[in-house]
Motif scaffolding. Structure first.
Motif, PDB file in Angstrom:
ATOM      1  N   ARG A   1      34.128  19.017  34.076  1.00 37.36           N
ATOM      2  CA  ARG A   1      33.266  20.154  34.297  1.00 37.36           C
ATOM      3  C   ARG A   1      33.521  21.229  33.382  1.00 37.36           C
ATOM      4  NH1 ARG A   1      33.524  21.630  40.757  1.00 37.36           N
ATOM      5  NH2 ARG A   1      31.508  21.500  40.888  1.00 37.36           N
ATOM      6  N   GLY A   2      32.908  22.359  33.119  1.00 35.16           N
ATOM      7  CA  GLY A   2      33.101  23.174  32.167  1.00 35.16           C
ATOM      8  C   GLY A   2      34.242  24.146  32.388  1.00 35.16           C
ATOM      9  N   ASP A   3      35.372  24.403  31.591  1.00 40.99           N
ATOM     10  CA  ASP A   3      36.816  24.847  31.955  1.00 40.99           C
ATOM     11  C   ASP A   3      36.750  26.382  31.389  1.00 40.99           C
ATOM     12  OD1 ASP A   3      37.097  22.716  33.778  1.00 40.99           O
ATOM     13  OD2 ASP A   3      38.215  21.777  32.357  1.00 40.99           O
ATOM     14  N   THR A   4      35.655  26.774  30.591  1.00 39.16           N
ATOM     15  CA  THR A   4      35.755  28.076  29.741  1.00 39.16           C
ATOM     16  C   THR A   4      35.997  29.335  30.629  1.00 39.16           C
ATOM     17  OG1 THR A   4      34.734  26.864  28.180  1.00 39.16           O
ATOM     18  CG2 THR A   4      35.025  29.062  27.839  1.00 39.16           C
ATOM     19  N   VAL A   5      36.986  29.898  30.401  1.00 36.32           N
ATOM     20  CA  VAL A   5      37.150  31.432  31.006  1.00 36.32           C
ATOM     21  C   VAL A   5      36.782  32.238  30.010  1.00 36.32           C
ATOM     22  CG1 VAL A   5      38.599  32.846  32.232  1.00 36.32           C
ATOM     23  CG2 VAL A   5      38.625  30.500  32.809  1.00 36.32           C
ATOM     24  N   HIS A   6      35.793  32.942  30.152  1.00 43.98           N
ATOM     25  CA  HIS A   6      35.380  33.789  28.848  1.00 43.98           C
ATOM     26  C   HIS A   6      36.065  35.235  28.904  1.00 43.98           C
ATOM     27  CE1 HIS A   6      32.187  30.946  29.545  1.00 43.98           C
ATOM     28  NE2 HIS A   6      31.888  31.146  28.309  1.00 43.98           N
ATOM     29  N   ALA A   7      35.748  35.862  28.005  1.00 45.83           N
ATOM     30  CA  ALA A   7      36.557  37.227  27.985  1.00 45.83           C
ATOM     31  C   ALA A   7      35.973  38.020  28.849  1.00 45.83           C
ATOM     32  CB  ALA A   7      36.455  37.848  26.414  1.00 45.83           C
ATOM     33  N   SER A   8      34.566  38.030  29.143  1.00 45.56           N
ATOM     34  CA  SER A   8      34.010  38.727  30.240  1.00 45.56           C
ATOM     35  C   SER A   8      34.335  38.513  31.571  1.00 45.56           C
ATOM     36  CB  SER A   8      32.424  38.455  30.041  1.00 45.56           C
ATOM     37  OG  SER A   8      32.101  37.339  30.113  1.00 45.56           O
ATOM     38  N   THR A   9      34.936  37.140  31.818  1.00 43.80           N
ATOM     39  CA  THR A   9      35.383  36.713  33.008  1.00 43.80           C
ATOM     40  C   THR A   9      36.899  37.601  33.510  1.00 43.80           C
ATOM     41  OG1 THR A   9      34.242  34.828  33.115  1.00 43.80           O
ATOM     42  CG2 THR A   9      36.029  34.962  34.640  1.00 43.80           C
TER      43      THR A   9
ATOM     44  N   GLU B   1      38.335  44.117  36.943  1.00 37.51           N
ATOM     45  CA  GLU B   1      37.490  45.248  37.575  1.00 37.51           C
ATOM     46  C   GLU B   1      37.749  44.757  39.168  1.00 37.51           C
ATOM     47  OE1 GLU B   1      33.761  44.746  35.802  1.00 37.51           O
ATOM     48  OE2 GLU B   1      34.288  45.929  33.891  1.00 37.51           O
ATOM     49  N   LEU B   2      37.725  43.437  39.660  1.00 40.30           N
ATOM     50  CA  LEU B   2      37.821  43.391  40.792  1.00 40.30           C
ATOM     51  C   LEU B   2      39.385  43.520  41.415  1.00 40.30           C
ATOM     52  CD1 LEU B   2      35.794  40.017  40.798  1.00 40.30           C
ATOM     53  CD2 LEU B   2      35.245  42.347  41.940  1.00 40.30           C
ATOM     54  N   GLY B   3      40.434  43.603  40.449  1.00 40.04           N
ATOM     55  CA  GLY B   3      41.811  44.100  40.906  1.00 40.04           C
ATOM     56  C   GLY B   3      42.496  42.613  41.030  1.00 40.04           C
ATOM     57  N   LEU B   4      41.898  41.700  40.417  1.00 39.79           N
ATOM     58  CA  LEU B   4      42.364  40.397  40.434  1.00 39.79           C
ATOM     59  C   LEU B   4      42.953  39.784  39.171  1.00 39.79           C
ATOM     60  CD1 LEU B   4      39.599  38.690  42.731  1.00 39.79           C
ATOM     61  CD2 LEU B   4      41.794  39.681  43.331  1.00 39.79           C
ATOM     62  N   GLY B   5      42.946  40.355  38.015  1.00 38.19           N
ATOM     63  CA  GLY B   5      43.216  40.260  36.826  1.00 38.19           C
ATOM     64  C   GLY B   5      44.723  39.635  36.665  1.00 38.19           C
ATOM     65  N   GLU B   6      45.578  40.449  37.100  1.00 34.00           N
ATOM     66  CA  GLU B   6      47.179  39.959  37.029  1.00 34.00           C
ATOM     67  C   GLU B   6      47.433  38.791  37.613  1.00 34.00           C
ATOM     68  OE1 GLU B   6      51.591  41.941  37.747  1.00 34.00           O
ATOM     69  OE2 GLU B   6      49.785  43.144  37.967  1.00 34.00           O
ATOM     70  N   ALA B   7      46.871  38.828  38.908  1.00 34.10           N
ATOM     71  CA  ALA B   7      47.178  37.149  39.613  1.00 34.10           C
ATOM     72  C   ALA B   7      46.402  36.030  38.953  1.00 34.10           C
ATOM     73  CB  ALA B   7      46.707  37.380  40.953  1.00 34.10           C
ATOM     74  N   PHE B   8      45.196  36.482  38.352  1.00 34.17           N
ATOM     75  CA  PHE B   8      44.307  35.418  37.735  1.00 34.17           C
ATOM     76  C   PHE B   8      45.071  34.785  36.625  1.00 34.17           C
ATOM     77  CE2 PHE B   8      40.637  34.375  34.994  1.00 34.17           C
ATOM     78  CZ  PHE B   8      40.246  32.992  35.700  1.00 34.17           C
ATOM     79  N   ARG B   9      45.650  35.630  35.631  1.00 31.26           N
ATOM     80  CA  ARG B   9      46.197  35.341  34.515  1.00 31.26           C
ATOM     81  C   ARG B   9      47.672  34.629  34.596  1.00 31.26           C
ATOM     82  NH1 ARG B   9      42.806  39.078  33.099  1.00 31.26           N
ATOM     83  NH2 ARG B   9      44.137  40.903  33.270  1.00 31.26           N
ATOM     84  N   LYS B  10      48.017  34.495  35.807  1.00 32.39           N
ATOM     85  CA  LYS B  10      49.489  33.924  36.035  1.00 32.39           C
ATOM     86  C   LYS B  10      49.044  32.271  36.162  1.00 32.39           C
ATOM     87  CE  LYS B  10      51.929  37.451  38.107  1.00 32.39           C
ATOM     88  NZ  LYS B  10      52.525  37.894  39.584  1.00 32.39           N
ATOM     89  N   LEU B  11      47.845  32.073  36.342  1.00 31.74           N
ATOM     90  CA  LEU B  11      47.354  30.658  36.316  1.00 31.74           C
ATOM     91  C   LEU B  11      47.685  29.808  35.103  1.00 31.74           C
ATOM     92  CD1 LEU B  11      44.182  30.757  38.629  1.00 31.74           C
ATOM     93  CD2 LEU B  11      46.461  30.417  39.508  1.00 31.74           C
ATOM     94  N   ALA B  12      48.050  28.681  35.045  1.00 33.74           N
ATOM     95  CA  ALA B  12      48.333  27.811  33.893  1.00 33.74           C
ATOM     96  C   ALA B  12      47.060  27.861  33.028  1.00 33.74           C
ATOM     97  CB  ALA B  12      49.118  26.691  34.118  1.00 33.74           C
TER      98      ALA B  12
ATOM     99  N   PHE C   1      41.222  29.448  43.179  1.00 33.25           N
ATOM    100  CA  PHE C   1      41.630  30.992  43.224  1.00 33.25           C
ATOM    101  C   PHE C   1      40.560  31.948  43.843  1.00 33.25           C
ATOM    102  CE2 PHE C   1      41.748  35.034  41.140  1.00 33.25           C
ATOM    103  CZ  PHE C   1      42.963  35.516  41.122  1.00 33.25           C
ATOM    104  N   LEU C   2      39.367  31.574  43.467  1.00 28.99           N
ATOM    105  CA  LEU C   2      38.077  32.412  44.072  1.00 28.99           C
ATOM    106  C   LEU C   2      37.974  32.305  45.605  1.00 28.99           C
ATOM    107  CD1 LEU C   2      35.147  32.026  41.544  1.00 28.99           C
ATOM    108  CD2 LEU C   2      36.484  33.807  41.875  1.00 28.99           C
ATOM    109  N   LEU C   3      38.422  30.807  46.099  1.00 27.12           N
ATOM    110  CA  LEU C   3      38.210  30.655  47.569  1.00 27.12           C
ATOM    111  C   LEU C   3      39.587  31.161  48.278  1.00 27.12           C
ATOM    112  CD1 LEU C   3      37.185  28.909  49.951  1.00 27.12           C
ATOM    113  CD2 LEU C   3      38.713  26.963  49.008  1.00 27.12           C
TER     114      LEU C   3
ATOM    115  N   ILE D   1      39.537  33.576  24.231  1.00 30.40           N
ATOM    116  CA  ILE D   1      38.854  32.834  25.481  1.00 30.40           C
ATOM    117  C   ILE D   1      40.080  31.804  26.006  1.00 30.40           C
ATOM    118  CG2 ILE D   1      36.475  33.039  24.680  1.00 30.40           C
ATOM    119  CD1 ILE D   1      36.644  29.956  24.057  1.00 30.40           C
ATOM    120  N   THR D   2      39.832  31.365  27.308  1.00 31.98           N
ATOM    121  CA  THR D   2      40.925  30.277  27.691  1.00 31.98           C
ATOM    122  C   THR D   2      40.284  29.312  28.404  1.00 31.98           C
ATOM    123  OG1 THR D   2      40.883  31.693  29.912  1.00 31.98           O
ATOM    124  CG2 THR D   2      42.775  32.421  28.303  1.00 31.98           C
TER     125      THR D   2
END
Length: 406
Positions: free
Chosen positions: A45-53, A59-70, A112-114, A101-102
């Protein structure tokens, strides 16, 4: 037949469906997401996480936790021709806080979204629920039909049904919405290759003598792909797996010693049927399609996930209030399509141009030079490398979440 009711029923727990479900629940809307599989563990499946994401997560207040994912960070997209390396997209030239991009396994992203969505009591995910159709009354879609893992039928009534169930959307078909198909004369073969210490890293496309081979550095492997003519997989397969390995080794010699172990049979090679299509109308009363269900994107530029997530944010911004207040109208659904149609159509035009004017002729062996003129120009004028980077990593109309009104 078992039945239930919710305010918004979403078919498909991919990036678009889960993002929309989470945003609606966050805004106080009762939401149920139906997913036909029991987990998120599907390969290629597509695994690209864009700069916009990344910006969206902040903006959702989730950035710090999100970027802790490998994840794997990529700052440039390179193309290697017989004349040497060239930079096609330089993400370090992007504006804002995320000049890159990551790549993150999609199952980690969805999990993470779930987890975030599950924080809200008005959100529910139903897995092993395969959508088989829609219910209607008076010309309006009123809910979804689905079967559970035991084959038992269920109906879920809803004020709004959202089809986010991919390029072969059962919701879209059941609702009678038909896409305009633009066609494609190429397919992509996906496979994993071992990554070893000392391999040159990054995101690299290899162009040579009618071949396009792409390798994307991941944390534990190379996600790899080769473009072929439409139907060319069977021709390649008829030549034998040894010939395929020889082809890959010729394009990227440092991989040669590991190909026999990595590609043991054709079962290790997955065929992606490349297509580009778009619904003329994304909605009908009581129903809206987003993401691949509304517009299938080519893998060119790797922007399918970006478009899907932006659709979800735009839909939540427009629909959350009316759904919560019971004032949803057809005009609200039309507003979502109007908001997202222009960037979608423009992106597809770019993809079709690149595909028909460059990639398809190249893989037919019609390339006139070992290095396309555009790559030579970008090497002479590096500032031009920022344009493709922005188109890929940010997109033509990035969306921003409206704070929930509670």
């Amino acid at each position: 037949m078992a039945s239930g009711h919710t305010t918004c029923a979403i078919a498909g727990a991919g990036p678009a469906g889960l993002m929309l479900g989470m945003l609606l629940a966050r805004a106080g809307v009762d939401t149920v997401v139906l997913e036909k599989h029991g987990d998120f563990l599907r390969d290629f499946r597509g695994d690209t996480v864009h700069a916009s994401t990344h910006q969206l997560m902040d903006e959702l207040g989730l950035g710090e936790a999100f970027r802790k994912l490998a994840h794997q960070r990529i700052e440039r997209l390179q193309v290697v021709t017989d004349d040497g390396p060239h930079t096609l997209a330089d993400f370090s030239r992007l504006p804002g806080r995320f000049p890159y991009i990551t790549f993150l396994p999609q199952w980690d992203f969805l999990t993470f979204l779930l987890e975030e969505a599950n924080r809200f009591p008005n959100f529910r995910l139903v897995q092993n629920a395969e959508v088989t159709g829609v219910t209607t009354a008076g010309g309006r879609v009123t809910g979804l039909r689905y079967e559970d893992a035991d084959g038992q039928g269920h109906e879920l009534a809803a004020e709004l049904v959202v089809g986010a169930d991919g390029r072969r959307s059962a919701v879209r078909d059941a609702a009678g919405l038909r896409p305009r198909v633009f066609g494609s004369r190429m397919d992509v073969l996906w496979f994993r290759l071992t990554k070893e210490e000392g391999d040159p890293g990054g995101m690299v496309g290899r162009l040579s003598e009618g071949q396009l081979f792409v390798r994307i550095e991941r944390l534990g492997h190379w996600q790899s792909a080769i473009a072929v003519r439409k139907g060319g997989y069977e021709e390649l397969r008829s030549q034998g797996l040894d010939r395929f390995r020889e082809l890959l080794a010729g394009l990227t010699p440092f991989l040669a010693g590991r190909l026999e172990d990595d590609l043991r049979s054709w079962d290790d090679v997955k065929v992606l049927d490349v297509q580009i299509d778009r619904l003329v109308r994304w909605w009908r009363p009581g129903l809206l399609c987003i993401g691949d269900a509304a517009h299938t994107m080519s893998p060119i530029m790797g922007v399918g996930i970006n478009l899907a997530l932006q659709d979800a944010v735009a839909a939540a911004n427009v629909l959350a209030g009316p759904l919560r207040e019971g004032t949803l109208t057809d005009e609200h659904l039309a507003r979502v399509q109007k908001r997202r149609m222009a960037p979608t159509a423009a992106t597809q035009r770019i993809q079709r141009f690149l595909q028909t004017r460059f990639l398809e002729p190249w893989i037919r062996g019609e390339g006139r030079s070992s290095t396309p003129a555009v790559l030579r120009l970008m090497k002479r004028v590096p500032a031009l490398q920022g344009g493709p980077a922005r188109a890929m990593a940010i997109g033509l109309r990035p969306e921003h979440p409206v704070p929930p009104l509670r």
